[in-house]
Scaffold this motif. Structure first.
Motif, PDB file in Angstrom:
ATOM      1  N   ILE A 175      -7.683 -13.822  -2.303  1.00 35.74           N
ATOM      2  CA  ILE A 175      -7.497 -12.585  -1.304  1.00 35.74           C
ATOM      3  C   ILE A 175      -7.855 -13.136  -0.024  1.00 35.74           C
ATOM      4  N   VAL A 228      -7.263  -5.401 -10.085  1.00 35.68           N
ATOM      5  CA  VAL A 228      -7.636  -5.394  -8.357  1.00 35.68           C
ATOM      6  C   VAL A 228      -7.250  -4.243  -7.714  1.00 35.68           C
ATOM      7  N   ILE A 264     -12.854  -5.046  -1.957  1.00 32.30           N
ATOM      8  CA  ILE A 264     -12.006  -5.615  -3.252  1.00 32.30           C
ATOM      9  C   ILE A 264     -12.796  -5.072  -4.389  1.00 32.30           C
ATOM     10  N   VAL A 286      -2.320 -11.209  -1.264  1.00 28.55           N
ATOM     11  CA  VAL A 286      -2.935 -11.198  -2.745  1.00 28.55           C
ATOM     12  C   VAL A 286      -2.402 -12.149  -3.448  1.00 28.55           C
ATOM     13  N   LEU A 342      -7.349  -3.212  -3.458  1.00 27.60           N
ATOM     14  CA  LEU A 342      -7.923  -3.157  -2.060  1.00 27.60           C
ATOM     15  C   LEU A 342      -7.996  -1.794  -1.421  1.00 27.60           C
ATOM     16  N   LEU A 368      -7.253 -15.744  -8.734  1.00 28.52           N
ATOM     17  CA  LEU A 368      -7.080 -14.646  -7.668  1.00 28.52           C
ATOM     18  C   LEU A 368      -7.689 -15.092  -6.255  1.00 28.52           C
TER      19      LEU A 368
END
Length: 226
Positions: free
Chosen positions: A170, A113, A130, A160, A115, A168
């Motif tokens: 976000i 991951v 993302i 997160v 960002l 997951l």
């Protein structure tokens, strides 16, 4: 004030890039690339800065540790793992692209991951994007635009959340108060990987001189393993 007692800091000087240990960082470390003042963290990484051994881009970036400075790495199944922050992007390089948070893997160079922020100067706005690698064997990450309403120098808050079942989530609160969320699931192949959080500025450009850089300010930053 943001607690720095469980982070170390990579700065874009030296070959490979220097790492400031947790005790030194928590003791009040300041330099040209990182400052902690008035309860906020300031990160700056020019495109001509040096890099870590496995990267082509410079960074001024925190990496999760224990209080004694030992690196903290965790399997996602051990806890619910959460990073929350409020940040603003204050500068982007010529290509307009930086990363400001990651879940990285100790076992490899490609994180599950990331960002990122992509600035579009004609509009005045930028995208928070993302980059999601659901399977560690994947050659490419999936790109998801979480928000297209973030200007430079505007605060936004985000979380997160990587649950122990691999889900997951976000979430992001835009400057106007709108909430954006995205959710995905890590492939079970990630279960054998040791993961860790990162936050700061990873400048995804290496063309130009130090007037071209990535910069960000964090007014809150917290990690929990519940």
């Amino acid at each position: 004030m943001i607690d720095l007692s469980t982070w170390n800091l990579t700065i874009p000087v030296g070959v490979p890039a220097a790492v400031i240990s947790t005790p030194v960082l928590a003791g009040g470390y300041q330099d040209h690339y990182f400052q902690s003042k008035e309860g906020r963290l300031f990160f700056w990484a020019p495109v001509n800065g040096t890099t870590t051994a496995n990267s082509t881009y410079p960074r001024s970036e925190l990496r999760e540790t224990f209080a004694n400075g030992a690196l903290r790495n965790w399997p996602y199944s051990a806890a619910d793992n959460v990073l929350t922050a409020t940040a603003r992007i204050t500068q982007v390089p010529s290509n307009g692209l930086i990363a400001f948070s990651q879940i990285h893997s100790k076992n490899g160079t490609s994180p599950p991951v990331m960002l990122g922020y992509q600035s579009f100067s004609p509009t005045g706005y930028g995208n928070v994007v993302i980059s999601f690698r659901g399977n560690p064997a994947s050659a490419n990450a999936t790109k998801i635009v979480l928000s297209s309403k973030i200007k430079l120098n505007q605060d936004f808050s985000y979380e997160v959340f990587l649950a122990k079942n691999g889900r997951l989530t976000i979430g992001l609160v835009e400057p106007g108060g709108a909430v954006k969320t995205w959710s995905g699931v890590l492939n079970s192949a990630w279960a054998s990987h040791n993961l860790y959080f990162k936050a700061g500025v990873y400048t995804l450009d290496n063309n130009g001189n130090e007037t071209s850089a990535g910069a960000a300010v964090f007014s809150t930053l917290k990690v929990e393993h519940r």
